[in-house]
Design a protein around this motif. Sequence first.
Motif, short mmCIF file in Angstrom:
data_model
loop_
_atom_site.label_atom_id
_atom_site.label_comp_id
_atom_site.label_asym_id
_atom_site.label_seq_id
_atom_site.Cartn_x
_atom_site.Cartn_y
_atom_site.Cartn_z
N THR A 519 -53.19 -39.05 16.35
CA THR A 519 -53.10 -39.78 15.08
C THR A 519 -54.50 -40.07 14.51
O THR A 519 -55.36 -40.59 15.20
N GLY A 520 -54.67 -39.73 13.23
CA GLY A 520 -55.94 -39.96 12.53
C GLY A 520 -56.83 -38.75 12.46
O GLY A 520 -57.88 -38.77 11.81
N ALA A 521 -56.42 -37.62 13.08
CA ALA A 521 -57.28 -36.44 13.13
C ALA A 521 -57.58 -35.89 11.74
O ALA A 521 -58.72 -35.50 11.44
N GLU A 522 -56.56 -35.86 10.87
CA GLU A 522 -56.79 -35.30 9.53
C GLU A 522 -57.75 -36.17 8.72
O GLU A 522 -58.54 -35.67 7.89
N LEU A 523 -57.72 -37.48 8.96
CA LEU A 523 -58.63 -38.39 8.25
C LEU A 523 -60.07 -38.17 8.71
O LEU A 523 -61.00 -38.16 7.90
N ILE A 524 -60.25 -38.00 10.02
CA ILE A 524 -61.59 -37.76 10.55
C ILE A 524 -62.15 -36.44 10.02
O ILE A 524 -63.32 -36.35 9.63
N MET A 525 -61.33 -35.41 10.00
CA MET A 525 -61.82 -34.11 9.53
C MET A 525 -62.27 -34.20 8.08
O MET A 525 -63.32 -33.65 7.71
N ARG A 526 -61.52 -34.90 7.26
CA ARG A 526 -61.90 -35.05 5.85
C ARG A 526 -63.17 -35.91 5.73
O ARG A 526 -64.04 -35.62 4.90
N ALA A 527 -63.28 -36.95 6.56
CA ALA A 527 -64.48 -37.78 6.54
C ALA A 527 -65.71 -36.95 6.91
O ALA A 527 -66.78 -37.09 6.31
N GLU A 528 -65.54 -36.06 7.90
CA GLU A 528 -66.66 -35.21 8.31
C GLU A 528 -67.04 -34.24 7.20
O GLU A 528 -68.22 -33.91 7.02
N ALA A 529 -66.05 -33.75 6.45
CA ALA A 529 -66.35 -32.86 5.32
C ALA A 529 -67.19 -33.59 4.28
O ALA A 529 -68.18 -33.06 3.76
N HIS A 530 -66.81 -34.83 3.97
CA HIS A 530 -67.61 -35.65 3.04
C HIS A 530 -69.02 -35.84 3.57
O HIS A 530 -70.00 -35.76 2.81
N LEU A 531 -69.15 -36.10 4.87
CA LEU A 531 -70.46 -36.29 5.47
C LEU A 531 -71.34 -35.06 5.28
O LEU A 531 -72.50 -35.17 4.87
N HIS A 532 -70.81 -33.89 5.56
CA HIS A 532 -71.59 -32.67 5.44
C HIS A 532 -71.97 -32.35 4.00
O HIS A 532 -72.92 -31.60 3.76
N ARG A 533 -71.24 -32.92 3.08
CA ARG A 533 -71.53 -32.70 1.66
C ARG A 533 -72.43 -33.79 1.09
O ARG A 533 -72.75 -33.78 -0.10
#
Length: 818
Positions: A519-533
């Motif tokens: 639970t929460g994996a999709e939120l973390i992945m999107r947060a990491e995408a924002h970080l890299h951008r």
Amino acid sequence: MPRTRQLKQDIKYYPKALMERLENIKSYPMTLLEADSGFGKSTALQHFFDTRNPEAYPLHQHEFHSETPAEAWKVFCSLIAAFDKESAEKLFVIGMPDEDTMPEIARTIQGISCGRETFLLLDNFQLWELYRPCEFLKYLSDHGGEKLHIVVATHPYTKEERGGLIRSGLLYLLQEEAFAFSKEDTDAYYREAGLPLTGVQLEEVMRLTDGWVMALYIQMDAFVRTGQFEQGGMTALMQKTFWGGLSEAEKDFLLEVSIFPTFTLSQAQAFSGLTMEETENRLREKRFFIRYDRDHSCYTMHTQLKKMLEDKFALLPEKRQREIYLKGGELAEKAGDRMNTLRFYYHAGAWERLYAMPLTSYDIADTIDETTTPMILDIMEHTTHEMKVRYPKSLVPLAFTLFFLGQNEELLRQKDEIESVIVECSISEEEKDAMRGELELLLSFLEYNRIDAMSERHRRAFKLLGGPATLINSKSTWTFGSPSVLYMYWRESGKLNEELEQMDECMPYYYRLSRGHGTGAELIMRAEAHLHRGETDDAEILCHRAIFTADSKRQNSIAQCGVFTLARLALLNGDRELLEDSLATLRDRSYRNTEDLCRYTYDLAKSYLSLLLGKAEEVAPWLAEGKIDDRRLVIMSQPFAHIIYGRMLLEQKEYKKLLGMGGYVMGISSIFPNLLPQLYMKIYMAQALDAEGKRGEASQLLTEALEMALPDRMYLPFAENYEGIKGALAAGIREQAEMENIRQLADRLSRCRTLLKGKNVELTAREREILELAKQGLENKDIAERLGIKISTVNNNFSRLYQKAEVSNRTQLLLLNL
């Protein structure tokens, strides 16, 4: 003519000199008792604690037998927990001693607290299959428990093995000569047993036994029965005097119970065929070789007896061995002893009994170790199709074990047979659908990291099952030990947004199927995408949401990814407080996650951050040396470790080594694939080529990296390496807007890293000494001891350091590069 006088069976003799020497246990942090089996170490220690502990100080003890190393470590941690729960929990999470964990174990042992006089006894220590046992004992002798006295009874180590273990003031050593009976002791022992010896007889028994108490006992028995002492060594003595004096029924009984590492009275009674009372009396008659463990309500055989019985058991006809193992399996199954149930039924050839058991994937996972793994693989490969049809419900849990062991080709081979078994077996259609559903879930793991393909199987599984599956333990790790979800599931250039949307759509199906696993994996992945951008505000909001969501379902591996992302955000924002809090939280959460797959997650996260902060010395040693293998990490998470090792090689200017290993990393990163390590490796290799004077090749590699990353706006890997690549970047033609985004993110990261890396603080020589020792992991009392100063002086220096550095605690201070 043989004597008819009976031995006084209950006689126990303890040399006065030995008891006086054992008194030193109370004065040392650790006592090491080295002597072979049969010298009476265990018996003497038990008598000592029974008679020379008038204050009734707590005694926590364990006698090692044939536990797996993991089981033994769990036992050791539980013993520590009896007086220091916090240290015990840390030790359990750190894991068993090996080259990676030993330094952290040593620091934790130094921090052990024990405010009341306490004894800890580790008996038969040599049976614990421990990595570098003498090194471990050295650290154990340096424990921090002020009133803790550890006693270790073991077989002798060589001087070379012992090395620097013995240090004045920390360890008290007793060796075989301390346990050997003197002539006077032997005379007194035989007299108390009702068998006074002549001078000649005393000389003879000393010549034959060298004061070895077990040999003295057996010779006494021989003398009473035959009127003379037996000639020959211990093996011959055991054979002729002990074994030769047993009835056939007694021999059979001992051979049967010998298959158990330890056994209960009821298990012994099942083999003896006698009443409980009669069985207990039989065990008492052999009391010198079979001991009763009061704490665990079980019996253990003396090592000498165990060894003799193992040799004799191996000579039994195969049919007889199988009969004994079958009975042992039944008794182990009744006791809920999964490990011995598997072992005994396997050796009995009673595989049908194993298939008939109501096994879950967790049950089987609990039994997996280096001894049982070949058994499970053999069972899966060679069980007849007919037997599988009779017991279909065990097939999917057993097949899950194949995935766990990395035997994916065998799993695919078994898949076709399982599908045919489901069709042929006689269970209900509802049960067949449930099996098909569990199999679909299992096969979804072979689709890793294709989000859509995995989800297709998850949806079919849920439809077939009509609810949650039993195959997955929701408490298990979801990340395979990786600290990044984006690393796991970014697999195709230009498709990141699509992959994020797939995660949003697909994960809820998996959550329903697995009771919230991940639970929460999709939120973390999107947060990491924002970080890299470089979209840090959006990233931070999503991180906090993901951590909260993950914690609601106790998904610590996901929360760890969120905290790691927060720490990276802190670097981009120059937020010291968030960085310190994130590092402390990562550490705390690593203590809470005891899964083997997550054992190295903290090392990966901390080492990654340390390199970005310019603290290469804080990288975990195994990572700094590139020891990235299946023993530490599964193949799914190894490429992430190479991101760290590659940067380490850059820091060390080992350019040729980096270029040499680059191809290997690109290869293993292409298996699933994982684009992030491929991207970093291209960037690292470009820097290495540029440093080697190959600007053109470097520029070409950077072009490939940019073509991979820019369609998804993955700027951060370039920003983290900007100083090393800006020359090669300038040599090529790039889209100006994208280059500007990278440059701005690099400038921002550079400013914030400088802000976080250090402060100009003027320190005294003493403050520098103390700070350096603290960075090595020493506690205040150890620093005081090392420098030969009072602990109050150390405390005062720390107070001044806090003021100068404008921090409030030790963790914050050690994060600074003063």
